[in-house]
Design a protein around this motif. Structure first.
Motif, PDB file in Angstrom:
ATOM      1  N   LEU A  79       0.823  -1.204   0.000  1.00  0.00           N
ATOM      2  CA  LEU A  79       0.000   0.000   0.000  1.00  0.00           C
ATOM      3  C   LEU A  79       0.863   1.262   0.000  1.00  0.00           C
ATOM      4  O   LEU A  79       0.563   2.231  -0.704  1.00  0.00           O
ATOM      5  N   ALA A  80       1.934   1.254   0.778  1.00  0.00           N
ATOM      6  CA  ALA A  80       2.826   2.415   0.809  1.00  0.00           C
ATOM      7  C   ALA A  80       3.430   2.667  -0.567  1.00  0.00           C
ATOM      8  O   ALA A  80       3.665   3.819  -0.963  1.00  0.00           O
ATOM      9  N   GLY A  81       3.663   1.587  -1.325  1.00  0.00           N
ATOM     10  CA  GLY A  81       4.213   1.728  -2.667  1.00  0.00           C
ATOM     11  C   GLY A  81       3.314   2.494  -3.614  1.00  0.00           C
ATOM     12  O   GLY A  81       3.787   3.116  -4.573  1.00  0.00           O
ATOM     13  N   LEU A 133       6.906  -9.422 -15.383  1.00  0.00           N
ATOM     14  CA  LEU A 133       6.206  -9.248 -16.653  1.00  0.00           C
ATOM     15  C   LEU A 133       6.063  -7.774 -16.993  1.00  0.00           C
ATOM     16  O   LEU A 133       6.287  -7.354 -18.143  1.00  0.00           O
ATOM     17  N   PHE A 134       5.711  -6.984 -15.989  1.00  0.00           N
ATOM     18  CA  PHE A 134       5.522  -5.557 -16.227  1.00  0.00           C
ATOM     19  C   PHE A 134       6.834  -4.868 -16.600  1.00  0.00           C
ATOM     20  O   PHE A 134       6.855  -3.988 -17.463  1.00  0.00           O
ATOM     21  N   LEU A 135       7.932  -5.278 -15.980  1.00  0.00           N
ATOM     22  CA  LEU A 135       9.233  -4.681 -16.307  1.00  0.00           C
ATOM     23  C   LEU A 135       9.639  -4.990 -17.743  1.00  0.00           C
ATOM     24  O   LEU A 135      10.259  -4.161 -18.418  1.00  0.00           O
ATOM     25  N   VAL A 136       9.288  -6.179 -18.214  1.00  0.00           N
ATOM     26  CA  VAL A 136       9.558  -6.533 -19.614  1.00  0.00           C
ATOM     27  C   VAL A 136       8.766  -5.609 -20.547  1.00  0.00           C
ATOM     28  O   VAL A 136       9.286  -5.111 -21.550  1.00  0.00           O
ATOM     29  N   THR A 139       4.896   6.144 -12.153  1.00  0.00           N
ATOM     30  CA  THR A 139       3.492   6.437 -11.852  1.00  0.00           C
ATOM     31  C   THR A 139       2.623   5.218 -12.133  1.00  0.00           C
ATOM     32  O   THR A 139       1.751   4.851 -11.336  1.00  0.00           O
ATOM     33  N   ILE A 140       2.876   4.557 -13.265  1.00  0.00           N
ATOM     34  CA  ILE A 140       2.111   3.359 -13.626  1.00  0.00           C
ATOM     35  C   ILE A 140       2.413   2.216 -12.656  1.00  0.00           C
ATOM     36  O   ILE A 140       1.512   1.464 -12.268  1.00  0.00           O
ATOM     37  N   ILE A 141       3.682   2.090 -12.228  1.00  0.00           N
ATOM     38  CA  ILE A 141       4.037   1.052 -11.254  1.00  0.00           C
ATOM     39  C   ILE A 141       3.310   1.295  -9.937  1.00  0.00           C
ATOM     40  O   ILE A 141       2.905   0.352  -9.249  1.00  0.00           O
ATOM     41  N   LEU A 157       0.034  -0.128 -10.277  1.00  0.00           N
ATOM     42  CA  LEU A 157       0.152  -1.587 -10.213  1.00  0.00           C
ATOM     43  C   LEU A 157       0.165  -2.076  -8.770  1.00  0.00           C
ATOM     44  O   LEU A 157      -0.385  -3.148  -8.455  1.00  0.00           O
ATOM     45  N   GLN A 158       0.773  -1.303  -7.860  1.00  0.00           N
ATOM     46  CA  GLN A 158       0.796  -1.686  -6.449  1.00  0.00           C
ATOM     47  C   GLN A 158      -0.610  -1.776  -5.865  1.00  0.00           C
ATOM     48  O   GLN A 158      -0.887  -2.588  -4.990  1.00  0.00           O
ATOM     49  N   LEU A 159      -1.498  -0.921  -6.368  1.00  0.00           N
ATOM     50  CA  LEU A 159      -2.881  -0.962  -5.889  1.00  0.00           C
ATOM     51  C   LEU A 159      -3.572  -2.245  -6.344  1.00  0.00           C
ATOM     52  O   LEU A 159      -4.402  -2.799  -5.624  1.00  0.00           O
TER      53      LEU A 159
END
Length: 251
Positions: free
Chosen positions: A39-41, A108-111, A76-78, A81-83
């Motif tokens: 959540l903090a992320g 997968l997202f980093l790729v 911002t997109i990452i 993704l944390q949510l």
């Protein structure tokens, strides 16, 4: 064009960065668990992106500008993704949605982000000052110290980034409504508050969409609209924090 860039970067983004870091700190300070860190992320990772945004505009180096700009939107997109991870942990439990599975999603997202970087550094992101596009790496700041320039995104960069970001946003919203129903819907106090987070993520996603569209269109009116849209990240952050903090305590 220049005035909106300075206002957005140093005043609005700087204020938002401090706000997001504060909320992230408050969440971690309560309890350092996997769900708390996730959540903090949601707040800390975009705040790092905003810090990079302030840095590269301060240094004004062409290569740093391009890489920093891609990093800012990517982080911002990452954060969004944390949510999604947070929703999955609450919906399925930490045992069902394992840390290993979470890392698989991140991998997968980093790729996918690597593709965004490749498009960006090979012409997908350019930098424009009042004097025109800067393709050789020199700075026009000697001519005009207030000219910090603006990013100009190609159509390929825009479409690729929108596909990635909106796929994640849809997954977050869908998982959020599913969690809302699991928590009891309108009859539950916690689920009613969770609606705040869904509204918050919609506002945050509006900023992501605005960046892709108006940095691609590249006109002064569009950038003014983007500046106004960017201000919505402040209520978005408040709504996210208000809707999620009690859920974390509940779990």
């Amino acid at each position: 064009m220049v005035s909106t860039a300075i206002l957005q970067t140093f005043l609005i983004n700087g204020s938002i960065m401090m706000m997001f870091l504060f909320w992230g700190y408050k969440i971690i300070a309560r309890k350092r668990t996997r769900i708390s860190l996730t959540l903090a992320g949601v707040f800390i990772i975009p705040a790092i992106g905003l810090f990079i945004n302030i840095l590269y505009r301060g240094f004004d180096n062409l290569q740093f500008n391009i890489i920093g700009n891609i990093l800012t939107i990517s982080l911002t997109i990452i954060g969004i993704l944390q949510l999604f991870f947070f929703n999955q942990i609450l919906f399925k439990s930490q045992k069902a949605f394992t840390l290993s599975k979470q890392f698989q999603y991140i991998g997968l997202f980093l790729v996918l982000l690597l593709g965004l970087f490749l498009i960006g550094i090979f012409g997908g992101v350019q930098w424009q000052y009042d004097s025109g596009l800067n393709d050789v790496g020199y700075s026009t700041r000697l001519q005009d110290p207030l000219d910090v320039g603006v990013p100009v995104w190609s159509l390929a960069f825009c479409i690729y980034g929108l596909v990635i970001s909106q796929s994640i946003a849809i997954a977050v919203i869908f998982s959020g409504f599913r969690l809302f129903k699991q928590m009891g819907g309108k009859s539950s106090k916690f689920s009613r508050k969770f609606i705040y987070s869904i509204i918050g993520i919609l506002l945050m996603d509006l900023i992501v969409i605005g960046n892709f569209i108006f940095n691609t269109l590249n006109n002064p009116t569009g950038r003014t609209i983007l500046l106004i849209v960017s201000i919505t990240i402040i209520p978005a952050g408040f709504l996210l924090y208000a809707g999620l903090k009690e859920e974390k305590q509940k779990k």
